[in-house]
Design a protein around this motif. Structure first.
Motif, PDB file in Angstrom:
ATOM      1  N   HIS A   1       0.868  -1.182   0.000  1.00 23.38           N
ATOM      2  CA  HIS A   1       0.000   0.000   0.000  1.00 23.38           C
ATOM      3  C   HIS A   1       0.907   1.235   0.000  1.00 23.38           C
ATOM      4  O   HIS A   1       1.401   1.638   1.065  1.00 23.38           O
ATOM      5  CB  HIS A   1      -0.895   0.015   1.253  1.00 23.38           C
ATOM      6  CG  HIS A   1      -1.872  -1.114   1.310  1.00 23.38           C
ATOM      7  ND1 HIS A   1      -2.178  -1.783   2.471  1.00 23.38           N
ATOM      8  CD2 HIS A   1      -2.607  -1.699   0.325  1.00 23.38           C
ATOM      9  CE1 HIS A   1      -3.075  -2.722   2.207  1.00 23.38           C
ATOM     10  NE2 HIS A   1      -3.350  -2.699   0.906  1.00 23.38           N
TER      11      HIS A   1
ATOM     12  N   GLU B   1       1.047   4.136   2.568  1.00 20.81           N
ATOM     13  CA  GLU B   1       1.556   3.862   3.920  1.00 20.81           C
ATOM     14  C   GLU B   1       3.067   4.111   3.865  1.00 20.81           C
ATOM     15  O   GLU B   1       3.866   3.219   3.634  1.00 20.81           O
ATOM     16  CB  GLU B   1       1.166   2.435   4.313  1.00 20.81           C
ATOM     17  CG  GLU B   1      -0.354   2.301   4.383  1.00 20.81           C
ATOM     18  CD  GLU B   1      -0.887   0.879   4.430  1.00 20.81           C
ATOM     19  OE1 GLU B   1      -0.090  -0.069   4.547  1.00 20.81           O
ATOM     20  OE2 GLU B   1      -2.117   0.713   4.325  1.00 20.81           O
TER      21      GLU B   1
ATOM     22  N   ARG C   1      -3.682   3.688  -2.324  1.00 20.15           N
ATOM     23  CA  ARG C   1      -3.783   2.373  -1.677  1.00 20.15           C
ATOM     24  C   ARG C   1      -3.880   1.233  -2.688  1.00 20.15           C
ATOM     25  O   ARG C   1      -3.330   0.162  -2.499  1.00 20.15           O
ATOM     26  CB  ARG C   1      -5.024   2.357  -0.774  1.00 20.15           C
ATOM     27  CG  ARG C   1      -5.229   1.050  -0.015  1.00 20.15           C
ATOM     28  CD  ARG C   1      -6.387   1.202   0.963  1.00 20.15           C
ATOM     29  NE  ARG C   1      -6.747  -0.048   1.602  1.00 20.15           N
ATOM     30  CZ  ARG C   1      -6.111  -0.557   2.654  1.00 20.15           C
ATOM     31  NH1 ARG C   1      -5.071   0.056   3.162  1.00 20.15           N
ATOM     32  NH2 ARG C   1      -6.513  -1.688   3.201  1.00 20.15           N
TER      33      ARG C   1
ATOM     34  N   HIS D   1       3.437  -2.343   6.633  1.00 21.38           N
ATOM     35  CA  HIS D   1       2.208  -1.559   6.455  1.00 21.38           C
ATOM     36  C   HIS D   1       2.138  -0.419   7.462  1.00 21.38           C
ATOM     37  O   HIS D   1       2.952  -0.320   8.366  1.00 21.38           O
ATOM     38  CB  HIS D   1       0.979  -2.460   6.660  1.00 21.38           C
ATOM     39  CG  HIS D   1       0.759  -3.393   5.522  1.00 21.38           C
ATOM     40  ND1 HIS D   1      -0.115  -3.140   4.506  1.00 21.38           N
ATOM     41  CD2 HIS D   1       1.333  -4.583   5.237  1.00 21.38           C
ATOM     42  CE1 HIS D   1      -0.069  -4.138   3.627  1.00 21.38           C
ATOM     43  NE2 HIS D   1       0.799  -5.029   4.048  1.00 21.38           N
ATOM     44  N   GLU D   2       1.090   0.397   7.258  1.00 18.76           N
ATOM     45  CA  GLU D   2       0.718   1.402   8.260  1.00 18.76           C
ATOM     46  C   GLU D   2      -0.804   1.413   8.373  1.00 18.76           C
ATOM     47  O   GLU D   2      -1.510   1.025   7.436  1.00 18.76           O
ATOM     48  CB  GLU D   2       1.182   2.792   7.829  1.00 18.76           C
ATOM     49  CG  GLU D   2       2.682   2.960   7.828  1.00 18.76           C
ATOM     50  CD  GLU D   2       3.072   4.420   7.995  1.00 18.76           C
ATOM     51  OE1 GLU D   2       3.393   4.805   9.127  1.00 18.76           O
ATOM     52  OE2 GLU D   2       3.037   5.170   7.000  1.00 18.76           O
TER      53      GLU D   2
HETATM   54 ZN   LIG Z   1      -1.514  -1.634   4.358  1.00 21.74          ZN
END
Ligand SMILES: [Zn+2]
Length: 385
Positions: free
Chosen positions: A84, A87, A148, A215-216
């Motif tokens: 993503h 992120e 995203r 990720h975030e």
């Molecule tokens: Zn993510």
């Protein structure tokens, strides 16, 4: 009004529309160029995802795969970053490519897994197209801001309902472009499923022992400051999370929910021999409570709306005036990568994996992320890709 005046107005409006389209095209097409990456001393080979799934060749679904081989026996650990792109702390993967030197074993890093998602900014969210990071020599490293999901120009239209091919799991239509719902992917599938398939092929072909996915999460989302693990490698998570908490990096350990399908740590864990982990840090720029979304928010991570939300108990992480700077979020990922590699070695002493030249947590927190990357001037000397 005279007919002549109407004609003039029509021509002027048409010219304005044409100009807007041309400027828009120029602006957006700048995001179709791959970001500059300056491999560090640890990089021994560069491949592409299309080496594992040739139909990706020549498409913007293709992405670079960096090998950092110590030349000494040990485990193969892969890092999937930029699943993503919005992120941004997943640029810890890029830091590994540009700095890390493996002492034992082999590291494989895909710093921008869903390249298509880097080719546009978030529709209707006014997110920045580029992030400019100052490097140690005062130069600028420019990295795409990204969105995203896969760019709609690569897959359109979204279905009403997205069905995960292997399990029949139903999600909202836009999730068809979310690569972290598409694993293990399939060769005849959608654009996003094919990129996921290439990553799964890489994990199988390179006999990856451990995949760590970066990720975030939104500050108001419960799975945050967390390490998610596949149940087959729960011990790995327990040891690494204990280690991190003892270093002062508070992190929660969670098992991958068996019924939540399509995510790297669930599907790569189920479909390949690799152990799998997914890491989350807090990202104020992707949450819904945030104020103005600009480069400053991405880099400094301070947001008055989140401070208030935290006071009202609406966030799952502490959020005060210090915010969550990019350097702290990247530091968390770097510390987690190190802790996971140490834990893997502890559990598999015959397959050690370790890397040098990655700053410890405290130092990484203090260092602007641009200074963890190689200076842009090195690219001018032919050092970049
Ligand atoms: Zn993510």
């Amino acid at each position: 009004m005279s007919a002549r005046f109407h004609m003039f107005t029509a021509l002027a409006v048409s010219a304005l529309v044409a100009l807007t389209i041309i400027l828009g095209y120029i602006s957006f097409s700048r995001m179709w160029e791959y970001d500059l990456i300056i491999p560090g001393p640890g990089v021994t080979e560069v491949k592409w995802l299309s080496d594992y799934f040739p139909p990706l060749k020549g498409t913007l679904g293709d992405s670079r795969v960096f090998f950092l081989d110590s030349g000494r026996p040990g485990a193969t650990v892969s890092i999937t970053a930029g699943i993503h792109p919005d992120e941004h702390a997943t640029m810890a993967g890029l830091v590994m490519v540009e700095r890390a030197r493996p002492r034992t074993g082999r590291l494989i890093v895909i710093p921008q897994c869903n390249n298509s998602a880097y080719t546009h900014s978030f529709p209707q969210e006014a997110t920045p197209q580029f992030i400019h990071l100052r490097d140690a020599e005062g130069g600028v490293r420019k990295i795409r801001g990204g969105a995203r999901g896969t760019n709609s120009i690569h897959f359109w239209p979204d279905p009403e309902v997205f069905i995960h091919y292997f399990t029949g799991q139903k999600l909202s239509g836009e999730e068809v472009r979310n690569i972290n719902r598409a694993f293990p992917g399939r060769p005849e599938g959608t654009f996003t499923e094919r990129v996921a398939y290439a990553i799964t092929r890489m994990v199988l072909q390179e006999k990856v022992d451990l995949n760590i996915d970066l990720h975030e999460a939104w500050p108001e989302y419960p799975f945050i400051n967390a390490m998610g693990v596949h149940e087959k490698n729960a011990d790995l998570g327990t040891i690494a999370a204990l280690d991190l908490n003892m270093q002062g990096v508070d992190i929660r350990l969670e098992m991958s929910p068996p019924k939540f399908r399509g995510l790297t740590y669930r599907e790569l864990g189920d479909h390949t021999p690799a152990w799998t982990v997914l890491l989350e840090t807090p990202n104020p720029t992707s949450g819904r409570i945030r104020g103005i979304t600009d480069e400053k928010l991405i880099i400094e991570g301070r947001d008055a709306f989140y401070v208030r939300a935290a006071q009202l108990g609406r966030t799952f992480v502490p959020f005060d005036e210090r915010g969550w700077p990019l350097s702290v979020r990247v530091a968390r990922h770097l510390a987690s990568l190190q802790a996971l590699m140490a834990a893997y070695t502890e559990l598999n002493p015959d397959k050690p994996i370790s890397v040098d030249d990655i700053p410890d947590y405290e130092e990484a927190c203090r260092t602007p992320v641009g200074e963890l990357l190689n200076p842009a001037s090195q690219a001018a000397k032919g050092g970049g890709l």
